[in-house]
Design an enzyme around this catalytic site. Structure first.
Site, PDB file in Angstrom:
ATOM      1  CE1 TYR A 523      -4.021   2.046   0.373  1.00  0.00           C
ATOM      2  CE2 TYR A 523      -2.700   3.274   1.960  1.00  0.00           C
ATOM      3  CZ  TYR A 523      -3.828   3.168   1.158  1.00  0.00           C
ATOM      4  OH  TYR A 523      -4.746   4.192   1.136  1.00  0.00           O
ATOM      5  CB  SER A 604      -7.294   2.519  -2.457  1.00  0.00           C
ATOM      6  OG  SER A 604      -7.775   3.834  -2.318  1.00  0.00           O
ATOM      7  CG  ASP A 695     -14.351   3.816  -6.415  1.00  0.00           C
ATOM      8  OD1 ASP A 695     -14.510   4.749  -5.601  1.00  0.00           O
ATOM      9  OD2 ASP A 695     -13.365   3.058  -6.383  1.00  0.00           O
ATOM     10  CG  HIS A 737     -12.973   2.934  -2.769  1.00  0.00           C
ATOM     11  ND1 HIS A 737     -12.260   2.939  -3.958  1.00  0.00           N
ATOM     12  CD2 HIS A 737     -12.044   2.992  -1.787  1.00  0.00           C
ATOM     13  CE1 HIS A 737     -10.967   2.993  -3.693  1.00  0.00           C
ATOM     14  NE2 HIS A 737     -10.801   3.028  -2.387  1.00  0.00           N
TER      15      HIS A 737
END
Length: 766
Positions: A523, A604, A695, A737
């Site tokens: 991430y 994301s 989203d 999302h």
């Protein structure tokens, strides 16, 4: 997986039952039509063998932006209109293409069924107490959404308070919820139109009857009940005007309001707004004693916040006295600059204890009196090494602290007044979340998990037996023996020599011969800590596909505090990409895997990470799955909440930011690697981009632009392209999302692992 319509099946499948003459005529006709709108790329690498037809996507070469003298083309600007007929046609064509590729992934159905088997076990969230009741979420195994339940005492019989599965086939769950202090009312937010917009409703817990209260235009809020149980604080945005698209229109001018039960939303008290700074937004809470309403004002995604306090006892006529008034609530502006992050932990009347990173990147606890706001004193100083991740005031005058030590959680109980250590709670190596207790609670609950441990909810009686943990609820995965696997933590040197912690999970005793399919997850953004937690689908990957799973704690996260975060943000974001690339290189050099067996995935901000890494090192990976990531880093700030991310990424409106954004923005850095000297045999890995058509956080235009660019540059722009691996996008319909139903999530993960298995040529073992 998606159910394919007959028109999506392969030509070979269609023609098997046709007469020979009809076969020849029909195939000729179809080939003639296809050649008008598709170019062909043969897939002979990574297990794929089928001829793939990429749809023609219009390029508007006239759209060119000037960034400080640099001309940047944006030929797919038209894909930013999510509602246009041309965009809808683009989506339909890409869905058909993706379905045709997934049909070739033989293991999808088997993976899907095995994931269903693995995740079909009871799960609970950590309970919270209101009055003498306990509230928590429960899922029997495969329920679409978690059910909110109540216990009348810890030994009581579970009662269903609200079941989202009874609404719209369980498409959306509860993301915001709160029980009143007397446990008589339950306020909750229901998603509107498959997006993150919410409508708040209220029901009585006694008979589950809905009250008429309905609050709209709510997003990114908490619900804070006042202790008189007459109503609650929440945050909302102004209603959109007719013609404004909620999928792209920026959400600005958030307001903090108070709602009295039984009244119309139009009568809600406006407590705070800041029209001079429309991008400022807020998070709110009520102190445990109910005396103060705390408003944390933020600017974008930066963790730094202002702190405003509303003394409810000093309102001459209470909150009722603010009805119909024109003035905002009389907040005390305790912190009125964005210099650090501050979180209220406890208060003794006007004396507040805060968790902060002010002059302490790994955070500390400090204390201040509202009557003397210039004097702040340390209660628990910053650790020399570990991150103070959270703190809870419990058991009257104690603190439950959660430290992060080399990405492993440690729990300590300390004295609230002096900060002295009282106990360390005995937990295994892993992650702790969901700590639930307030200052008046002597019994605290928290959840423990690890890569090989699904969920254990512990109960600790701090008053009578503080060093003993009792299992309150434990989830058990059917047919899974964790002793067959192991997890090791390794510290890998990055490009600049910085040691990056990674966790590597695999079956015990595997040979380090480079033969194993390997999934790397990362991430690296917003100071978020990526913990080694459990995933049922990863267990299927480890057990049945012979896989190696790696979690890489790259810079940009917060695993070592704000310094670790800052080392991977703004103009230093390349560090995060280098860390992730170094992780793959380590796993290859150590014999776990080899490039064509490496799959990388993230969602994301992690989707940005994956997309950037394949543009920089396409030779290093066999499969890539960037999920709902921002891909156009020059225009991301123009849509919905994108403006909030500028403290993390920077903004192309500034020349100094543009110079580094253009260097890694995925959409702007797709190149043909085989045209580079020495890379004649290099191509992009098999890539499946994932997004959702509703989203409204990371709008799907990012994924649309990225796949269109990759297909044009790599697959359809040359007659003799070297790109043999597929480039596709999986578009989830009627989804946002987060918050998708269980079977929808399982179907998506099965497609991901099925595509990954095909790309990496992984074999199935029972």
């Amino acid at each position: 997986m998606f159910q394919s319509s007959p028109c999506n099946n392969t030509i070979h499948t269609h023609y098997k039952t046709l007469h020979f003459i009809k076969l020849v005529l029909l195939s000729y006709l179809l080939r003639h039509l296809v050649r008008k709108s598709f170019k062909t790329s043969s897939m002979a690498i990574s297990g794929f063998s089928k001829t793939l037809h990429y749809p023609h996507v219009r390029r508007d070469e006239t759209v060119v932006d000037d960034y400080f003298g640099v001309k940047v083309a944006d030929p797919y600007r038209w894909l930013e209109d999510n509602n246009s007929e041309e965009t809808k046609e683009f989506v339909e064509n890409q869905v058909k293409l993706t379905d045709s590729v997934l049909e070739e992934c033989e293991l999808i159905d088997k993976i899907k069924q095995k994931i269903i088997d693995v995740v079909n076990f009871p799960r609970w969230s950590v309970p919270s107490r209101r009055a003498d009741k306990y509230f928590y979420f429960y899922n029997s195994g495969l329920q679409a959404q978690n059910v909110y339940q109540m216990l009348d005492g810890l030994d009581g019989k579970p009662e269903v308070i609200y079941d989202p599965n009874l609404r719209e086939d369980g498409r959306t769950g509860l993301s915001v919820y709160s029980v009143s202090e007397d446990a008589k009312y339950f306020a909750f937010g229901i998603a509107t139109g498959f997006t993150e917009w919410l409508t708040i409703q209220v029901l009585r817990t006694e008979d589950r009857s809905l009250l008429p209260d309905t609050l709209s235009w709510v997003k990114f809020t908490s619900i804070s009940w006042t202790h008189d149980n007459k109503g609650f604080f929440y945050c909302r945005y102004p209603a959109l005007e007719e013609g404004q698209d909620f999928m792209t229109h920026a959400s600005v001018n958030q307001e903090a309001r108070y709602h009295f039960l039984g009244t119309d939303q139009s009568e809600d008290i406006l407590c705070w707004r800041d029209p001079d700074y429309p991008t400022h937004h807020c998070k709110s809470q009520l102190t445990d004693d109910g005396k103060y309403f705390i408003l944390n004002i933020l600017d974008g995604s930066d963790a730094a916040n202002k702190v405003y306090c509303l003394d409810l006892a000093k309102l001459p006529n209470g909150l009722e006295g603010l009805r119909g008034g024109q003035d905002l609530a009389p907040f005390i502006k305790l912190v009125d600059i964005f210099d650090a992050s501050y979180t209220v932990i406890a208060n003794d009347d006007s004396v507040f204890t805060f968790l902060t990173n002010k002059d302490a990147p790994r955070r500390k606890l400090v204390r201040v009196d509202l009557n003397n706001p210039s004097v702040w004193t340390d209660v628990i100083p910053e650790s020399k090494k570990d991150l103070l991740e959270s703190a809870h005031a419990v058991n009257g005058n104690q603190l439950l602290l959660r430290y992060l030590s080399d990405v492993k959680h440690v729990l300590e109980v300390r004295d609230l007044e002096s900060g002295s250590l009282l106990h360390r709670l005995p937990i295994d190596i892993g992650a702790v979340d969901g700590i639930n207790a307030r200052r008046g609670d002597s019994v605290v609950f928290f959840r423990f998990t690890s890569i090989l441990t699904p969920s254990i909810i512990y109960q600790c009686d701090l008053k009578n037996d503080p060093t003993k943990l009792k299992i309150f609820r434990e989830s058990v995965v059917p047919d899974f023996d964790r002793s067959e696997f192991e997890v090791n933590q390794v510290f890998v040197p990055s490009k600049d020599g910085t040691k990056i912690p990674i966790f590597v999970a695999a079956r015990k005793g595997i040979s380090l011969d480079g033969s194993h399919p390997c999934e790397i997850h990362g991430y690296g953004g917003y100071g978020a800590n990526m913990m080694p937690t459990f995933s049922g689908s990863r267990i299927v990957f480890l057990k049945h596909l012979g896989g190696v799973f790696c979690l890489s704690n790259i810079r940009g996260g917060g695993e070592y505090g704000e310094e670790w975060h800052k080392a991977g943000m703004l103009d230093k974001r390349q560090n995060a990409f280098d860390d992730f690339i170094s992780t793959a290189e380590y796993l290859i050099s150590s014999g776990y895997t080899k490039p064509k067996k490496v799959a990388i995935e993230g969602g994301s901000n992690g989707g940005l990470l994956i997309a950037a890494c394949i543009t920089q090192r396409p030779d290093l990976f066999g499969c890539a799955e960037p999920n709902c990531g921002p891909m156009d880093m020059l225009r991301y700030h123009k849509f919905t909440l994108g403006y909030m991310w500028t403290p993390e990424y920077g903004c192309s409106d500034k020349e100094e930011d543009f110079k580094y954004l253009i260097k890694y923005s995925p959409v702007h850095n797709v190149r043909r690697p085989w045209e580079q000297p020495g890379n004649e045999h290099t191509q992009y890995p098999a890539t499946m981009i994932l997004t959702a058509d509703h989203d409204d956080r990371v709008v799907p235009l990012h994924s649309y632009k990225m796949v269109a660019t990759m297909q044009h540059v790599l697959c359809t722009s040359l007659e003799n392209t070297s790109q043999k691996n597929p480039i596709i996008v999986r578009i989830q319909r009627k989804a946002s999302h987060y918050g998708r139903a269980t079977m929808t999530q399982i179907a998506e993960v099965a497609d991901r692992y099925g595509f990954m298995a095909k790309a990496l040529e992984a074999t199935w073992t029972d």
